[in-house]
Write a protein that holds these residues in place. Sequence first.
Motif, PDB file in Angstrom:
ATOM      1  N   ASN A 293       0.851  -1.175   0.000  1.00  0.00           N
ATOM      2  CA  ASN A 293       0.000   0.000   0.000  1.00  0.00           C
ATOM      3  C   ASN A 293       0.893   1.233   0.000  1.00  0.00           C
ATOM      4  O   ASN A 293       2.072   1.157  -0.337  1.00  0.00           O
ATOM      5  N   SER A 294       0.332   2.361   0.380  1.00  0.00           N
ATOM      6  CA  SER A 294       1.106   3.607   0.488  1.00  0.00           C
ATOM      7  C   SER A 294       0.994   4.161   1.901  1.00  0.00           C
ATOM      8  O   SER A 294       0.949   5.379   2.113  1.00  0.00           O
ATOM      9  N   MET A 295       0.947   3.270   2.863  1.00  0.00           N
ATOM     10  CA  MET A 295       0.785   3.690   4.251  1.00  0.00           C
ATOM     11  C   MET A 295       2.108   4.200   4.806  1.00  0.00           C
ATOM     12  O   MET A 295       3.188   3.835   4.325  1.00  0.00           O
ATOM     13  N   SER A 296       2.023   5.052   5.807  1.00  0.00           N
ATOM     14  CA  SER A 296       3.217   5.705   6.335  1.00  0.00           C
ATOM     15  C   SER A 296       3.094   5.900   7.828  1.00  0.00           C
ATOM     16  O   SER A 296       2.139   5.428   8.467  1.00  0.00           O
ATOM     17  N   GLY A 297       4.073   6.621   8.381  1.00  0.00           N
ATOM     18  CA  GLY A 297       4.070   6.899   9.811  1.00  0.00           C
ATOM     19  C   GLY A 297       4.680   5.782  10.627  1.00  0.00           C
ATOM     20  O   GLY A 297       5.132   4.762  10.094  1.00  0.00           O
ATOM     21  N   GLU A 298       4.678   5.968  11.932  1.00  0.00           N
ATOM     22  CA  GLU A 298       5.225   4.977  12.850  1.00  0.00           C
ATOM     23  C   GLU A 298       4.156   3.960  13.221  1.00  0.00           C
ATOM     24  O   GLU A 298       2.953   4.240  13.163  1.00  0.00           O
ATOM     25  N   LEU A 299       4.592   2.790  13.605  1.00  0.00           N
ATOM     26  CA  LEU A 299       3.639   1.789  14.061  1.00  0.00           C
ATOM     27  C   LEU A 299       3.128   2.174  15.447  1.00  0.00           C
ATOM     28  O   LEU A 299       3.905   2.577  16.308  1.00  0.00           O
ATOM     29  N   PRO A 300       1.821   2.043  15.684  1.00  0.00           N
ATOM     30  CA  PRO A 300       1.289   2.408  17.003  1.00  0.00           C
ATOM     31  C   PRO A 300       1.694   1.388  18.067  1.00  0.00           C
ATOM     32  O   PRO A 300       1.749   0.178  17.788  1.00  0.00           O
ATOM     33  N   SER A 301       1.961   1.869  19.241  1.00  0.00           N
ATOM     34  CA  SER A 301       2.333   0.964  20.328  1.00  0.00           C
ATOM     35  C   SER A 301       1.181   0.029  20.691  1.00  0.00           C
ATOM     36  O   SER A 301       1.405  -1.057  21.238  1.00  0.00           O
ATOM     37  N   THR A 302      -0.053   0.445  20.358  1.00  0.00           N
ATOM     38  CA  THR A 302      -1.220  -0.386  20.691  1.00  0.00           C
ATOM     39  C   THR A 302      -1.259  -1.680  19.903  1.00  0.00           C
ATOM     40  O   THR A 302      -2.045  -2.577  20.226  1.00  0.00           O
ATOM     41  N   GLU A 322      11.105   3.795  14.590  1.00  0.00           N
ATOM     42  CA  GLU A 322      11.744   2.608  15.152  1.00  0.00           C
ATOM     43  C   GLU A 322      10.711   1.550  15.518  1.00  0.00           C
ATOM     44  O   GLU A 322       9.636   1.869  16.022  1.00  0.00           O
ATOM     45  N   LEU A 323      11.075   0.316  15.262  1.00  0.00           N
ATOM     46  CA  LEU A 323      10.176  -0.797  15.610  1.00  0.00           C
ATOM     47  C   LEU A 323      10.082  -1.000  17.115  1.00  0.00           C
ATOM     48  O   LEU A 323       9.214  -1.733  17.582  1.00  0.00           O
ATOM     49  N   THR A 324      10.961  -0.363  17.854  1.00  0.00           N
ATOM     50  CA  THR A 324      10.974  -0.552  19.307  1.00  0.00           C
ATOM     51  C   THR A 324       9.706  -0.026  19.966  1.00  0.00           C
ATOM     52  O   THR A 324       9.430  -0.344  21.127  1.00  0.00           O
ATOM     53  N   LYS A 325       8.893   0.768  19.251  1.00  0.00           N
ATOM     54  CA  LYS A 325       7.637   1.262  19.820  1.00  0.00           C
ATOM     55  C   LYS A 325       6.642   0.130  20.044  1.00  0.00           C
ATOM     56  O   LYS A 325       5.715   0.256  20.841  1.00  0.00           O
ATOM     57  N   VAL A 326       6.824  -0.956  19.301  1.00  0.00           N
ATOM     58  CA  VAL A 326       5.956  -2.127  19.476  1.00  0.00           C
ATOM     59  C   VAL A 326       6.658  -3.111  20.391  1.00  0.00           C
ATOM     60  O   VAL A 326       7.812  -3.479  20.154  1.00  0.00           O
ATOM     61  N   SER A 327       5.943  -3.537  21.429  1.00  0.00           N
ATOM     62  CA  SER A 327       6.517  -4.523  22.354  1.00  0.00           C
ATOM     63  C   SER A 327       6.185  -5.924  21.850  1.00  0.00           C
ATOM     64  O   SER A 327       5.126  -6.484  22.151  1.00  0.00           O
ATOM     65  N   VAL A 340       9.746  -5.811   4.928  1.00  0.00           N
ATOM     66  CA  VAL A 340      10.669  -5.454   3.858  1.00  0.00           C
ATOM     67  C   VAL A 340      10.153  -4.250   3.069  1.00  0.00           C
ATOM     68  O   VAL A 340       8.949  -4.033   2.957  1.00  0.00           O
ATOM     69  N   TRP A 341      11.080  -3.431   2.520  1.00  0.00           N
ATOM     70  CA  TRP A 341      10.779  -2.264   1.699  1.00  0.00           C
ATOM     71  C   TRP A 341       9.967  -1.218   2.463  1.00  0.00           C
ATOM     72  O   TRP A 341       8.853  -0.851   2.086  1.00  0.00           O
ATOM     73  N   ASN A 342      10.520  -0.767   3.578  1.00  0.00           N
ATOM     74  CA  ASN A 342       9.979   0.353   4.330  1.00  0.00           C
ATOM     75  C   ASN A 342      11.135   1.268   4.711  1.00  0.00           C
ATOM     76  O   ASN A 342      12.227   1.170   4.141  1.00  0.00           O
ATOM     77  N   ASN A 343      10.919   2.122   5.674  1.00  0.00           N
ATOM     78  CA  ASN A 343      11.962   3.060   6.094  1.00  0.00           C
ATOM     79  C   ASN A 343      12.182   3.009   7.602  1.00  0.00           C
ATOM     80  O   ASN A 343      12.436   4.039   8.236  1.00  0.00           O
ATOM     81  N   PHE A 344      12.054   1.841   8.175  1.00  0.00           N
ATOM     82  CA  PHE A 344      12.297   1.692   9.610  1.00  0.00           C
ATOM     83  C   PHE A 344      13.775   1.958   9.904  1.00  0.00           C
ATOM     84  O   PHE A 344      14.660   1.608   9.115  1.00  0.00           O
ATOM     85  N   THR A 345      14.003   2.543  11.049  1.00  0.00           N
ATOM     86  CA  THR A 345      15.368   2.905  11.434  1.00  0.00           C
ATOM     87  C   THR A 345      15.704   2.313  12.799  1.00  0.00           C
ATOM     88  O   THR A 345      14.890   1.635  13.424  1.00  0.00           O
ATOM     89  N   ARG A 367      16.416   0.669   7.114  1.00  0.00           N
ATOM     90  CA  ARG A 367      17.620   1.393   7.516  1.00  0.00           C
ATOM     91  C   ARG A 367      18.063   0.975   8.921  1.00  0.00           C
ATOM     92  O   ARG A 367      18.487   1.788   9.721  1.00  0.00           O
ATOM     93  N   PHE A 368      17.928  -0.321   9.194  1.00  0.00           N
ATOM     94  CA  PHE A 368      18.419  -0.843  10.470  1.00  0.00           C
ATOM     95  C   PHE A 368      19.945  -0.809  10.478  1.00  0.00           C
ATOM     96  O   PHE A 368      20.581  -0.953   9.428  1.00  0.00           O
ATOM     97  N   HIS A 369      20.495  -0.628  11.656  1.00  0.00           N
ATOM     98  CA  HIS A 369      21.958  -0.577  11.749  1.00  0.00           C
ATOM     99  C   HIS A 369      22.406  -1.279  13.027  1.00  0.00           C
ATOM    100  O   HIS A 369      21.597  -1.719  13.847  1.00  0.00           O
TER     101      HIS A 369
END
Length: 695
Positions: A293-302, A322-327, A340-345, A367-369
């Motif tokens: 899709n064309s979805m964006s923004g950060e993943l909600p912690s919920t 950052e994916l760390t917002k999701v537990s 895959v194919w996103n802009n997570f950092t 963009r994980f490091h």
Amino acid sequence: MPPFGPALLILLYFTSLATSCTEQERSSLLQFNTELSYDSGLSSSWENTKDCCKWEGITCSSDMTVTDVFLTSRSLQGHISVSLGNLTSLLHLNLSHNFLSGSLPMELVSSKSIVVLDVSFNQLNGDLQELQSLAPVSFLQVLNISSNLFTGRFPSTTWEVMKSLVVLNASNNSFTGQIPTTFCVSTLSFAVLELSYNQFSGSIPPELGNCSTLKSLHAGHNKLSGTLPDELFNINSLEHLFLHNNQYEGSLIGIGNLTNLVTLDLGGNGLCGNIPESIGELKRLEELHLDDNSMSGELPSTLSNCKNLIIIDLKSNDFSGELTKVSFSKLPNLKILDVVWNNFTGAVPESIYSCSNLTALRLSSNRFHGQLSERIDNLKSLSFLSIVNNSITNITRALQILRSCRSLTTLLIGKNFMDEAMPEDDTFNGFENLQVLFINDCSLSGKIPLWLSKLTSLEMLALYNNQLTGTVPDWINSLTFLFYIDISNNSLTGEISTALTNMPMLETNKVAPKSFELPIYLAQSLEYLILSAFPKMLNLGNNNLTGVIPKEIGRLKALISLNLSSNKLTGTIPQSICNLTNLQKVDLSSNHLTGAIPTSLNNLHFLSQFNISNNDLEGPIPFVGQLSTFPSYSFDGNPKLSGPMIAHHCDSAETIQSKKQTGEKDEKVIFVIAFGAFFCVGVLYDLTVISRFLG
């Protein structure tokens, strides 16, 4: 005699009379069989007795009336006879998984007795006829016409007379038009609507919001567009929503109302915006597919509140942060995570390593490091890991950690570890179940390491686009399951090892059809679902290999793709290559090969790509057969080659004379054209003058 004695005698009397099916039912079934062009021996089976209640596939009630016709997977061919509508007590008719053609008799759809009608997986065709709203009420509860060849506009009024309909499956046909609005006009129990893989257009009708008992809505792989109607998010009973691969736009603001959702698949659309916080209200959710899709923004912690999640597929969007917002530690059932194919950092979240049931993890092209965590060895069930195209560092430590993941079968770690050295620790153990290993595009230095020889289950090895040196080791043929070898674009030297011409899996066509936990993408639009879909390949191109092409290469009779281009190979093209009759791609370009093109290469009838350009080959190019079908650039850069498909021809006396004759012909043609043009101009001029004079 007891007072109920006479009644019992009468009952026994009439029961004794009903010892077989009626003649009408028997003749109706025989008529059905007569209209089959192939019955798979059914008629001979039915001729054994006159009692159709004892026939194969036929079930009768206690009063000897036919209630069930079950003839699935019998390879039946022909038409479905309308005579089956004469079975007035028939409840279940299942003719699925055959080769039946023609139309579906509407007498069966409007039957006053049939409650389950299944003709799925046949070759029924044409339009599905409409039942008018004034037609007699149909008692059908389940109608399955999926996986046929039906075309035309989907019926709209038919569903008004189906007051008992619970399940309708019309998926995998070619129905057109809009989705009807009348499914829930008359029935109070409609629960399953499956219309996927058709050509429906328009949008989901808001009237579906009236289907208060709807549990499953499948309309994926159509041409539906617009925004999702608000009424859709009011169907609180909905458990499975599948609208994959349509053209929907808009956001998912109302998704939190569907609190009973178990499966949500809206992938392959044009949805935008972020995942709303209300996603956390879907406590029963097990599968979340929002990919492509064309979805964006950060993943909600919920998202962590969806504790029953098994699959999260968010690939190919524009999510960031950052994916760390999701537990992830709150998602104990998670088996598949694909972003895959996103802009997570940032770093790979440590909480992911708490998902002990995880079988597939793909974090590629983000963009994980940083370095991989030692906690990854908690993922005892991990079979598929892809971290391609990030900024992960320290390949030696990464491999030392990953070898403890004993269940790993697929490991894709390319486009990381830039300019590091390939670890050469011969004491490496582990990876005993690894089948696919890609360490490509890393600019790694060093040699092809000995520890690879311990990966005895390896079937695919890709080390291309590095800076590896040394020779191709002789132990490579000890990897008896290896059938895909790509070590191109390195700096390997020496001659082509004869060990490469003795690869067991390149000599046989046998490859087990094993499925990947997730598809492997060689490009964003090129996916592989099973291991055997990959070609049997040997790619040594763009190295510094010397010597001749060994004649033993003719042993690799299962080989599909051979690339030896851009090396320093000498000698002739061995005749033995002509034994590789499965070859589809051959590239021997940019070497120092000499001699003639073996004419027997024309026997490679599956050859679709062929390149021998930029060598020192000589002689004629075959002007008939397979080789004559390839463009000129397949042969360019060989000054001594001649043939009709290249500009250069051998300068023989015959060729020179041909050129001279062609030149003389050209001069004559030019003279005739010039004279004709001069004559026409003169005539036109005279006509113009005369016309003016006469005017």
